[in-house]
Design a protein around this motif. Structure first.
Motif, PDB file in Angstrom:
ATOM      1  N   GLU A  81    -101.182 -57.816 -46.749  1.00  0.00           N
ATOM      2  CA  GLU A  81     -99.915 -57.565 -47.435  1.00  0.00           C
ATOM      3  C   GLU A  81     -98.817 -57.231 -46.431  1.00  0.00           C
ATOM      4  OE1 GLU A  81     -97.891 -54.718 -50.838  1.00  0.00           O
ATOM      5  OE2 GLU A  81    -100.075 -54.841 -50.725  1.00  0.00           O
ATOM      6  N   GLN A  82     -99.127 -56.427 -45.409  1.00  0.00           N
ATOM      7  CA  GLN A  82     -98.136 -56.119 -44.380  1.00  0.00           C
ATOM      8  C   GLN A  82     -97.697 -57.386 -43.662  1.00  0.00           C
ATOM      9  OE1 GLN A  82    -100.544 -53.243 -42.244  1.00  0.00           O
ATOM     10  NE2 GLN A  82     -98.981 -51.676 -42.601  1.00  0.00           N
ATOM     11  N   LEU A  83     -98.642 -58.223 -43.275  1.00  0.00           N
ATOM     12  CA  LEU A  83     -98.295 -59.455 -42.571  1.00  0.00           C
ATOM     13  C   LEU A  83     -97.360 -60.317 -43.424  1.00  0.00           C
ATOM     14  CD1 LEU A  83    -101.753 -60.397 -40.997  1.00  0.00           C
ATOM     15  CD2 LEU A  83     -99.788 -59.375 -39.839  1.00  0.00           C
ATOM     16  N   LEU A  84     -97.656 -60.437 -44.710  1.00  0.00           N
ATOM     17  CA  LEU A  84     -96.805 -61.231 -45.598  1.00  0.00           C
ATOM     18  C   LEU A  84     -95.429 -60.589 -45.785  1.00  0.00           C
ATOM     19  CD1 LEU A  84     -99.487 -62.291 -48.215  1.00  0.00           C
ATOM     20  CD2 LEU A  84     -98.218 -63.826 -46.699  1.00  0.00           C
ATOM     21  N   ARG A  85     -95.389 -59.289 -45.999  1.00  0.00           N
ATOM     22  CA  ARG A  85     -94.095 -58.601 -46.164  1.00  0.00           C
ATOM     23  C   ARG A  85     -93.252 -58.674 -44.898  1.00  0.00           C
ATOM     24  NH1 ARG A  85     -93.430 -55.954 -50.885  1.00  0.00           N
ATOM     25  NH2 ARG A  85     -95.282 -55.295 -52.011  1.00  0.00           N
ATOM     26  N   TRP A  86     -93.877 -58.466 -43.747  1.00  0.00           N
ATOM     27  CA  TRP A  86     -93.147 -58.540 -42.486  1.00  0.00           C
ATOM     28  C   TRP A  86     -92.543 -59.919 -42.271  1.00  0.00           C
ATOM     29  CZ3 TRP A  86     -97.585 -55.927 -39.289  1.00  0.00           C
ATOM     30  CH2 TRP A  86     -97.547 -54.542 -39.494  1.00  0.00           C
ATOM     31  N   THR A 139     -91.173 -70.582 -48.990  1.00  0.00           N
ATOM     32  CA  THR A 139     -89.948 -69.838 -49.259  1.00  0.00           C
ATOM     33  C   THR A 139     -89.190 -69.726 -47.942  1.00  0.00           C
ATOM     34  OG1 THR A 139     -89.001 -67.875 -50.317  1.00  0.00           O
ATOM     35  CG2 THR A 139     -90.870 -67.515 -48.852  1.00  0.00           C
ATOM     36  N   GLN A 140     -87.918 -69.360 -48.026  1.00  0.00           N
ATOM     37  CA  GLN A 140     -87.154 -69.099 -46.807  1.00  0.00           C
ATOM     38  C   GLN A 140     -86.439 -67.767 -46.953  1.00  0.00           C
ATOM     39  OE1 GLN A 140     -83.857 -71.720 -46.021  1.00  0.00           O
ATOM     40  NE2 GLN A 140     -83.864 -72.490 -48.117  1.00  0.00           N
ATOM     41  N   ARG A 141     -86.511 -66.976 -45.896  1.00  0.00           N
ATOM     42  CA  ARG A 141     -85.888 -65.661 -45.887  1.00  0.00           C
ATOM     43  C   ARG A 141     -85.518 -65.286 -44.465  1.00  0.00           C
ATOM     44  NH1 ARG A 141     -88.503 -63.425 -50.403  1.00  0.00           N
ATOM     45  NH2 ARG A 141     -87.693 -64.605 -52.146  1.00  0.00           N
ATOM     46  N   ALA A 142     -84.423 -64.588 -44.338  1.00  0.00           N
ATOM     47  CA  ALA A 142     -84.008 -63.967 -43.073  1.00  0.00           C
ATOM     48  C   ALA A 142     -84.119 -64.919 -41.880  1.00  0.00           C
ATOM     49  CB  ALA A 142     -84.812 -62.690 -42.825  1.00  0.00           C
ATOM     50  N   ILE A 172     -91.253 -69.544 -44.516  1.00  0.00           N
ATOM     51  CA  ILE A 172     -92.574 -68.937 -44.621  1.00  0.00           C
ATOM     52  C   ILE A 172     -93.358 -69.808 -45.584  1.00  0.00           C
ATOM     53  CG2 ILE A 172     -93.910 -66.887 -45.224  1.00  0.00           C
ATOM     54  CD1 ILE A 172     -90.397 -66.166 -44.861  1.00  0.00           C
ATOM     55  N   ASN A 173     -94.494 -70.316 -45.139  1.00  0.00           N
ATOM     56  CA  ASN A 173     -95.325 -71.058 -46.074  1.00  0.00           C
ATOM     57  C   ASN A 173     -96.785 -70.718 -45.843  1.00  0.00           C
ATOM     58  OD1 ASN A 173     -96.634 -72.967 -44.325  1.00  0.00           O
ATOM     59  ND2 ASN A 173     -94.823 -74.250 -44.348  1.00  0.00           N
ATOM     60  N   PHE A 174     -97.543 -70.942 -46.876  1.00  0.00           N
ATOM     61  CA  PHE A 174     -98.985 -70.788 -46.745  1.00  0.00           C
ATOM     62  C   PHE A 174     -99.644 -71.910 -47.508  1.00  0.00           C
ATOM     63  CE2 PHE A 174     -97.879 -68.011 -50.322  1.00  0.00           C
ATOM     64  CZ  PHE A 174     -98.785 -68.388 -51.300  1.00  0.00           C
ATOM     65  N   THR A 175    -100.844 -72.245 -47.070  1.00  0.00           N
ATOM     66  CA  THR A 175    -101.582 -73.340 -47.684  1.00  0.00           C
ATOM     67  C   THR A 175    -102.858 -72.803 -48.315  1.00  0.00           C
ATOM     68  OG1 THR A 175    -102.704 -73.813 -45.590  1.00  0.00           O
ATOM     69  CG2 THR A 175    -100.687 -75.044 -46.041  1.00  0.00           C
ATOM     70  N   THR A 176    -103.371 -73.584 -49.252  1.00  0.00           N
ATOM     71  CA  THR A 176    -104.610 -73.202 -49.928  1.00  0.00           C
ATOM     72  C   THR A 176    -105.709 -74.205 -49.602  1.00  0.00           C
ATOM     73  OG1 THR A 176    -104.153 -74.479 -51.929  1.00  0.00           O
ATOM     74  CG2 THR A 176    -103.321 -72.209 -51.862  1.00  0.00           C
ATOM     75  N   THR A 177    -106.903 -73.840 -49.994  1.00  0.00           N
ATOM     76  CA  THR A 177    -108.045 -74.724 -49.802  1.00  0.00           C
ATOM     77  C   THR A 177    -107.852 -75.990 -50.632  1.00  0.00           C
ATOM     78  OG1 THR A 177    -109.137 -73.435 -51.528  1.00  0.00           O
ATOM     79  CG2 THR A 177    -109.713 -72.921 -49.258  1.00  0.00           C
ATOM     80  N   ARG A 205    -107.841 -72.423 -54.691  1.00  0.00           N
ATOM     81  CA  ARG A 205    -108.260 -71.083 -55.063  1.00  0.00           C
ATOM     82  C   ARG A 205    -107.912 -70.009 -54.042  1.00  0.00           C
ATOM     83  NH1 ARG A 205    -112.536 -67.592 -55.297  1.00  0.00           N
ATOM     84  NH2 ARG A 205    -113.816 -68.531 -53.694  1.00  0.00           N
ATOM     85  N   CYS A 206    -107.948 -70.345 -52.743  1.00  0.00           N
ATOM     86  CA  CYS A 206    -107.765 -69.324 -51.699  1.00  0.00           C
ATOM     87  C   CYS A 206    -106.721 -69.768 -50.669  1.00  0.00           C
ATOM     88  CB  CYS A 206    -109.075 -69.088 -50.961  1.00  0.00           C
ATOM     89  SG  CYS A 206    -110.446 -68.611 -52.024  1.00  0.00           S
ATOM     90  N   VAL A 207    -105.972 -68.812 -50.164  1.00  0.00           N
ATOM     91  CA  VAL A 207    -105.052 -69.083 -49.056  1.00  0.00           C
ATOM     92  C   VAL A 207    -105.897 -69.302 -47.808  1.00  0.00           C
ATOM     93  CG1 VAL A 207    -103.251 -68.079 -47.593  1.00  0.00           C
ATOM     94  CG2 VAL A 207    -103.199 -67.703 -50.071  1.00  0.00           C
ATOM     95  N   ASP A 208    -105.595 -70.368 -47.050  1.00  0.00           N
ATOM     96  CA  ASP A 208    -106.347 -70.593 -45.816  1.00  0.00           C
ATOM     97  C   ASP A 208    -105.491 -70.525 -44.553  1.00  0.00           C
ATOM     98  OD1 ASP A 208    -105.059 -73.048 -46.029  1.00  0.00           O
ATOM     99  OD2 ASP A 208    -106.902 -74.231 -46.114  1.00  0.00           O
ATOM    100  N   SER A 209    -104.161 -70.534 -44.689  1.00  0.00           N
ATOM    101  CA  SER A 209    -103.316 -70.368 -43.506  1.00  0.00           C
ATOM    102  C   SER A 209    -101.917 -69.911 -43.920  1.00  0.00           C
ATOM    103  CB  SER A 209    -103.228 -71.665 -42.698  1.00  0.00           C
ATOM    104  OG  SER A 209    -102.599 -72.674 -43.460  1.00  0.00           O
ATOM    105  N   ILE A 210    -101.271 -69.201 -43.004  1.00  0.00           N
ATOM    106  CA  ILE A 210     -99.910 -68.707 -43.191  1.00  0.00           C
ATOM    107  C   ILE A 210     -99.106 -69.177 -41.987  1.00  0.00           C
ATOM    108  CG2 ILE A 210     -98.436 -66.657 -43.396  1.00  0.00           C
ATOM    109  CD1 ILE A 210    -101.031 -65.162 -44.376  1.00  0.00           C
ATOM    110  N   HIS A 211     -97.887 -69.694 -42.228  1.00  0.00           N
ATOM    111  CA  HIS A 211     -97.040 -70.211 -41.156  1.00  0.00           C
ATOM    112  C   HIS A 211     -95.635 -69.631 -41.302  1.00  0.00           C
ATOM    113  CE1 HIS A 211    -100.244 -73.129 -40.523  1.00  0.00           C
ATOM    114  NE2 HIS A 211    -100.250 -73.275 -41.831  1.00  0.00           N
TER     115      HIS A 211
END
Length: 183
Positions: free
Chosen positions: A51-56, A151-154, A158-163, A168-174
């Protein structure tokens, strides 16, 4: 040349020399861009959560700096050519989620984080947290590559991909800087 072994550590010239050396080193370290990589994370390995990584990721450069520092701590990042850094997991975070890899592109400003499939990070949780919208991703051969939430912010995308197939599951965050056009 002063032979430091012959001067008592309590002698005034020893203290002056030490102060000059420390001052010179400190002034050198505060000028110009750092190429040493991510700064140490203030917390411990066990204090980082997904959650911290995503919020940051929503907090612009300051947030990206926190992510870089945290990844450097939990993944033991190693330098790569081009001032980039990369580390392999598994690295279990405080909340039980597991990072499978992390990479930081110093020149591109991109951060990539792999998320292990167990325990499963639900895309609904991540998308609600950062306000991302999802769409299925199909490659040039028509193969399902999962769903991509964006999404785009600041100043960052920010994007993430699923399986694939199950979504069902997030597999990467960019996280990467916004350029003239969407990548």
């Amino acid at each position: 040349m002063l032979d430091h072994r012959r001067v008592a550590r309590s002698h005034p010239s020893y203290s002056l020399a030490l102060a000059l050396i420390v001052g010179a080193l400190a002034s050198c370290s505060t000028t110009g861009a750092s190429v040493s990589g991510p700064q140490p994370f203030a917390g411990t390995k066990d204090s980082v959560t997904i959650e911290q990584l995503l919020r940051w990721s929503l907090a612009g450069e300051a947030g990206k700096n926190k992510i870089e520092a945290a990844l450097g701590n939990v993944l033991d990042l190693k330098p790569l050519p081009g001032r980039d850094f990369s580390g392999q997991g598994p690295a279990t975070l405080k909340d039980g989620y597991v990072l499978s890899f992390g990479s930081i592109g110093q020149l591109t400003g991109q951060i990539d984080i792999g998320v292990a499939s167990e325990p499963c990070l639900p895309p609904k949780f991540a998308s609600e947290l950062i306000g991302a919208q999802g769409a299925p991703t199909v490659d040039a051969h028509g193969e399902d590559r999962g769903k991509t939430y964006t999404t785009q912010r600041a100043g960052n995308w920010i994007n993430f991909t699923t399986t694939p197939l199950t979504y069902r599951c997030v597999d990467s965050i960019h996280i990467y800087p916004i350029r003239a056009s969407h990548p």
